[in-house]
Design an enzyme around this catalytic site. Structure first.
Site, PDB file in Angstrom:
ATOM      1  N   CYS A 296       0.831  -1.213   0.000  1.00  8.80           N
ATOM      2  CA  CYS A 296       0.000   0.000   0.000  1.00  8.80           C
ATOM      3  C   CYS A 296       0.860   1.256   0.000  1.00  8.80           C
ATOM      4  O   CYS A 296       0.509   2.257  -0.635  1.00  8.80           O
ATOM      5  CB  CYS A 296      -0.951  -0.012   1.194  1.00  8.80           C
ATOM      6  SG  CYS A 296      -2.082  -1.420   1.145  1.00  8.80           S
ATOM      7  N   THR A 297       1.978   1.194   0.689  1.00  7.80           N
ATOM      8  CA  THR A 297       2.896   2.332   0.698  1.00  7.80           C
ATOM      9  C   THR A 297       3.490   2.528  -0.696  1.00  7.80           C
ATOM     10  O   THR A 297       3.528   3.654  -1.213  1.00  7.80           O
ATOM     11  CB  THR A 297       4.005   2.127   1.750  1.00  7.80           C
ATOM     12  OG1 THR A 297       3.382   2.047   3.045  1.00  7.80           O
ATOM     13  CG2 THR A 297       5.012   3.264   1.733  1.00  7.80           C
TER      14      THR A 297
END
Length: 158
Positions: free
Chosen positions: A48-49
């Protein structure tokens, strides 16, 4: 709760109002420019980062194509604010802690995590045109190369 209309290709976005790191967002607030709505499982996790960083790094390209970017997860606004600051994200993140948007876009799936079945967000991206009509979707996607693919699709509708 009454039945809510789900998002579908070729149809206007279903009605919603959602809190974000940059104020309330609704289909009406998105009109006039294309929009990318990307659903992701959790702030501050590796995939997600990387996805958020990819959208951040191409943000000016999206703006140049008259397209806004909005991230959506079940994390709180407080978590989103921290994630936004840590990653220098220029776009809003919607907090969908009650899963209203997740339901409308049908992104909650059973997933395997460390050998256990858990309910979670299936990484998915939706492209909406300037009139608020859903024109393309990507589901169960892989992060590498995804943002470039979305950007090409955006340029194709601009």
């Amino acid at each position: 709760m009454s039945a809510t209309r789900q998002a579908a290709i070729g149809k206007p976005l279903p009605s919603f109002k959602a809190p974000s790191t940059q104020g309330e967002i609704s289909p009406e607030s998105l009109r006039g420019k294309a929009a990318v709505l990307y659903f992701y499982p959790k702030d501050n996790t590796p995939g997600c980062t990387t996805e958020a960083q990819d959208f951040r790094d191409h943000y000016q390209d999206f703006l140049a194509a008259h397209c806004q970017v909005v991230g959506i997860s079940r994390d709180s606004l407080k978590s989103h604010a921290s994630f936004t600051e840590k990653q220098s994200l220029p776009f809003p993140l919607i907090s969908d802690d009650d899963e209203t948007l997740c339901s409308k876009f049908n992104v909650i799936k059973m997933k395997n995590m460390y050998g256990k079945q858990v309910r979670g967000i299936e990484r998915s991206t939706f492209l909406v045109d300037a009139n608020g009509v859903l024109v393309q979707e990507w589901r169960g996607l892989r992060v590498p190369g995804h943002v470039n693919e979305v950007l090409q699709a955006v340029r194709g509708i601009a």
